[in-house]
Design an enzyme around this catalytic site. Structure first.
Site, PDB file in Angstrom:
ATOM      1  N   HIS A   7      -5.371  -2.482 -10.550  1.00 46.00           N
ATOM      2  CA  HIS A   7      -5.334  -2.987 -11.927  1.00 46.00           C
ATOM      3  C   HIS A   7      -6.709  -2.912 -12.599  1.00 46.00           C
ATOM      4  O   HIS A   7      -6.988  -3.637 -13.561  1.00 46.00           O
ATOM      5  CB  HIS A   7      -4.887  -4.471 -12.006  1.00 46.00           C
ATOM      6  CG  HIS A   7      -3.502  -4.745 -11.542  1.00 46.00           C
ATOM      7  ND1 HIS A   7      -3.179  -5.866 -10.802  1.00 46.00           N
ATOM      8  CD2 HIS A   7      -2.344  -4.074 -11.709  1.00 46.00           C
ATOM      9  CE1 HIS A   7      -1.890  -5.862 -10.544  1.00 46.00           C
ATOM     10  NE2 HIS A   7      -1.350  -4.773 -11.070  1.00 46.00           N
ATOM     11  N   ASN A  57       1.289   8.701 -17.457  1.00 51.22           N
ATOM     12  CA  ASN A  57       1.400   7.822 -16.281  1.00 51.22           C
ATOM     13  C   ASN A  57       2.613   8.306 -15.483  1.00 51.22           C
ATOM     14  O   ASN A  57       3.748   7.992 -15.817  1.00 51.22           O
ATOM     15  CB  ASN A  57       1.589   6.379 -16.769  1.00 51.22           C
ATOM     16  CG  ASN A  57       1.644   5.388 -15.620  1.00 51.22           C
ATOM     17  OD1 ASN A  57       1.672   5.775 -14.459  1.00 51.22           O
ATOM     18  ND2 ASN A  57       1.675   4.106 -15.962  1.00 51.22           N
TER      19      ASN A  57
END
Ligand code: AMP
Length: 397
Positions: free
Chosen positions: A180, A7
Site C-alpha cells: 500500500h 492496474n
C-alpha cells in the site's frame, strides 16, 4: 499531458486516463474475466458508459480493446493513442530490486520477470502481461512501473529485518517489504498539504484500513516502518487475513487440520481475519450490523481490529519519538467512525482527542476529526492510488 494508469490483475485490468493539466479523470474502465469465457470491458468516457462483451483470451487483446474504447466515436476522449504521453503500471512486489518508480527498458523487464515474480506470484506476472500488451500496441510511449512497496524502501535495517539467520535474509531476500506504499505516500503528502505544513516537519502515522489494512510511520515524509511484512499477510488482522501470528501456532494448526504449507497460507490469507473471528463476513458494514443485533463475535472482530491498529499507532509514535498527525484512509478508514473512534480511544496520553461529532459526520472529502485542542491532528484523507501513480509517472518522464 495525458497519462494512462493501468492496474492489471491475473484476470482483470482496471485503467484510468488522466489529463494532468488539472489532474482530472477523463476516462476509466475495467476488464473482467481475461482468459475466461464471458470477458467484458465496462468503459466510461464523455459522461457515458459502454459495455463490450467479446472474447479476450489475453491481456494484449484486452488492452487493444481499451484503446479502442478510448478512441471510440461515442465514449472516446482522444483521437489517437499518440495523445497518451506515458503509461503508469501498478506493480505489487518490488523486492529490493526497485527502490522507486522506474522507467521501463529491456533490463528493467528482465529484472521484473526474473527476480520479482516469486515475490508476488499472483500479481507481478499480471502486471508484466499488462506492460507487454501496452508496449505492443503503443510502441514508443514511455512506460513507468510504480511499485506498492517502493515507498517503504527507506525503512532502516533494524525495522525491516526479521529475527532470522542473517545469511538467509541475504540468500533469499526474506525481510519486511510492506505494501500500500503508493497510498501511504499519497495520503501523508495530502495530510501535510491539508495542514499547511512542510511534511519534513511532521511525524505522521497513516492507517490504510480496507479489506487489506496496513499502518505506516512516516517521519519527515519518509517511511520508517510499516505493518505489512514479507507479504501483505503480516500486521493487523484484516478482512480475511490473520495478520501476525506466532509461527509455531501455524505449524501446530497445520498438523491438527492436516494442511500442507500451501493450504495453510491460503487458510491464513482467505479464511481468517474478521471473517474467521465473526463467522459472518469480511465486510465491516456487516460486522457493525451484526454487533448492533447483539452478535458478540462481530463485536469481538471489530474490537480486535481497533485494538491491533491502536497498538501500531502507539508503537510508531514511540519509534518516531513523537506524533503530530494520524491519517485514516481506504474503505474502512474513510467510512467507519466506530473504528476511528476505537483506534483513538485511549491515546489521550499521546495528545490525541477526537471530536466525536466531526468523526460521525457524513462527509466524503479530506477533513479533520480531532478536537480543536488536540495536540495530535486526526485526519480522514480519501486515498487515490491511481492519481498517485499518474503523478509519479509524470514526475519521472
Ligand atoms: P477497500 O479495500 O479500501 O475497498 O475497503 C473495503 C472495506 O471498507 C470493507 O470492509 C467495507 O465494509 C468497508 N466500508 C465501510 N463503509 C464503506 C463504504 N461506505 N463504502 C465502501 N466501503 C466501506
Amino acid at each position: 499531458m495525458k497519462i494512462l494508469v493501468v492496474n492489471a490483475g491475473s484476470s482483470s485490468l482496471k485503467y484510468q486516463l488522466f489529463d494532468m493539466v488539472n489532474e482530472s479523470v477523463i476516462a476509466k474502465g475495467a476488464v473482467e474475466r481475461i482468459g475466461i469465457p464471458g470477458s467484458r470491458l465496462t468503459a466510461k468516457g464523455n459522461g457515458r458508459q459502454k459495455v463490450y462483451e467479446q472474447p479476450m483470451p489475453d491481456h494484449k487483446v484486452a488492452i487493444k480493446l481499451v484503446l479502442e474504447a478510448l478512441t471510440d466515436g461515442e465514449i472516446g476522449v482522444i483521437s489517437s493513442m499518440k495523445e497518451i504521453g506515458a503509461v503508469g503500471h501498478r506493480v505489487v512486489a518490488s523486492g529490493e530490486y526497485f527502490k522507486k518508480p522506474t522507467l521501463v527498458d529491456d533490463e528493467v523487464i528482465k529484472t521484473l520477470e526474473e527476480k520479482t515474480f516469486e515475490l508476488g506470484p499472483l500479481h507481478n506476472p499480471a502486471a508484466a502481461a499488462g506492460l507487454h500488451a501496452c508496449m505492443d500496441v503503443m510502441p514508443g510511449t514511455p512506460m513507468v512501473l510504480v511499485f506498492d512497496s517502493s515507498f517503504h524502501q527507506t525503512m532502516p535495517e533494524k525495522a525491516y529485518m526479521f529475527g532470522i539467520k542473517y545469511e538467509d535474509y541475504k540468500a533469499y531476500g526474506v525481510r519486511k517489504y510492506g505494501a500500500h506504499g503508493t497510498s501511504h505516500k499519497y495520503v501523508s503528502q495530502e495530510a501535510a498539504r491539508f495542514l499547511g505544513r512542510d511534511i519534513k516537519d511532521l511525524k505522521i502515522v497513516t492507517c490504510h484500513l480496507g479489506n487489506g489494512s496496513s499502518i505506516t510511520a512516516v517521519d519527515g515524509g519518509i517511511c520508517v516502518d510499516t505493518s505489512m511484512g514479507f507479504t501483505p499477510l503480516d500486521g493487523v488482522l484484516m478482512g480475511t487475513r490473520s495478520g501476525c501470528i506466532d509461527a509455531s501456532a501455524v505449524e501446530f494448526l497445520a498438523r491438527k487440520k492436516g494442511y500442507d504449507a500451501a493450504r495453510m497460507v491460503t487458510y491464513l490469507n482467505k479464511e481468517c481475519g474478521v471473517l474467521g473471528i465473526s463467522g459472518v463476513s469480511s465486510d465491516f458494514r456487516d460486522l457493525e450490523a451484526g454487533m448492533e443485533a447483539g452478535n458478540e463475535r462481530c463485536k469481538l472482530a471489530l474490537e480486535m481490529f481497533s485494538y491491533q491498529t491502536k497498538k501500531f499507532v502507539g508503537s510508531y509514535a514511540a519509534a518516531m519519538g513523537g506524533l503530530d498527525c494520524i491519517v485514516f484512509t481506504a474503505g474502512i478508514g474513510e467510512n467507519t467512525p466506530y473504528i476511528r473512534s476505537g483506534v483513538c480511544d485511549g491515546l489521550e496520553f499521546l495528545g490525541v482527542r477526537l471530536d466525536e461529532e466531526a468523526n460521525n459526520a457524513k462527509n466524503g472529502g479530506a477533513r479533520e476529526i480531532s478536537a480543536k485542542d488536540s495536540k495530535v491532528k486526526v485526519l480522514v484523507i480519501p486515498t487515490n492510488e491511481e492519481l498517485a501513480i499518474a503523478r509519479e509517472t509524470l514526475a519521472l518522464i
